[in-house]
Design a protein around this motif. Structure first.
Motif: not given
Lengths: 113, 146
Positions: A21-25, A45-52, A54-57, A87-91
């Motif tokens: 999870e990538i969040d405020v913490y 850099l290539v950031v591989d997010m396939e195993r993420v 949760f992602l927030d702002s 992907l929805k969050i990026f969109r």
């Protein structure tokens, strides 16, 4: 779930595999990792997010910060993501226009545009 | 009356707890499974923003999350105690502008942009006692039985 980070070098690219999870913490840990890579001279850099899971702002902010840093060295930051909910969050934030987003690490590593 | 009320000290590590609680209560209230990801993300954004506001203003007061289950709607209110316009500007700026402005610490604006992009029914208010983000989701006809 906490954040997991690992890096490996593929040619002239550095792949950062992110999991959890990538969040405020946890986002500061990702920020530190990206800053450290750029400081050490890794500008592609290539950031591989396939195993993420949760992602927030806050996470988006860190990725944008990373992009600004590599661009200052004429570098690149590419993302790998196939997960619709991420992907929805990026969109909705318009960031699909800012980041090159690839469907595989191989694709991202070979990309030159 | 609130179905569940949560108060947590303004520390980033508690935002995940708020997300988990909100998603659990929303599921029980009958919010569709496909929408729970949005609930989780939106409440996380609102809580992250409140935590940031409290910390940047040196407030020790807790962040308040109110989860309200009604017949046809599930509401979440996230309240901060930072008074005035800083407690909640009403017009979120486009995220990309915020993100790419080299002078801005754009996360606050981006958080609001994510919320307004995700949630159809959202309002941001601020007053002397602080700001509140209210979000509402429709509830499916029959809640899950245990």
């Amino acid at each position: 779930m906490d954040l997991s980070l690992s890096t490996r070098t593929v040619g002239d690219r550095t792949v950062v595999e992110v999991g959890g999870e990538i969040d405020v913490y946890t986002a500061p840990k990702l920020r530190e990792q990206l800053v450290e890579l750029v400081n050490d001279g890794s500008y592609h850099l290539v950031v591989d997010m396939e195993r993420v899971d949760f992602l927030d702002s806050t996470g988006l902010g860190v990725l944008v910060g990373g992009l600004k840093r590599v661009r200052a060295h004429e570098g690149s930051l590419r993302l790998v993501c196939n997960q619709e909910r991420i992907l929805k969050i990026f969109r909705i934030t318009g960031l699909t226009k800012v980041f090159p987003i690839h469907t595989s690490v191989d694709d991202a590593v070979q990309a030159t545009d | 009356m609130a179905t569940v009320e949560l108060r947590f000290s303004a520390q980033p590590e508690h935002v995940r707890t708020a997300r988990l609680v909100a998603a659990a209560v929303a599921r029980r209230a009958g919010v569709e499974e496909a929408v729970l990801d949005e609930v989780r993300l939106a409440v996380g954004e609102a809580c992250s923003r409140a935590v940031g506001l409290h910390r940047s203003n040196g407030l020790t007061a807790p962040v308040r999350v109110v989860l309200i289950e009604e017949e046809k709607v599930f509401s979440i209110e996230v309240g901060d105690e930072v008074p005035g316009p800083a407690g909640g500007s009403s017009e979120p700026v486009p995220a990309m502008d915020a993100a790419l402005d080299p002078d801005a610490d754009g996360e606050d604006e981006m958080g609001l942009a994510v919320i307004s992009g995700l949630v159809d029914d959202v309002s941001v208010t601020s007053g002397e006692s602080g700001g509140t983000i209210r979000m509402r989701w429709p509830v499916a006809g029959v809640p899950d039985l245990p």
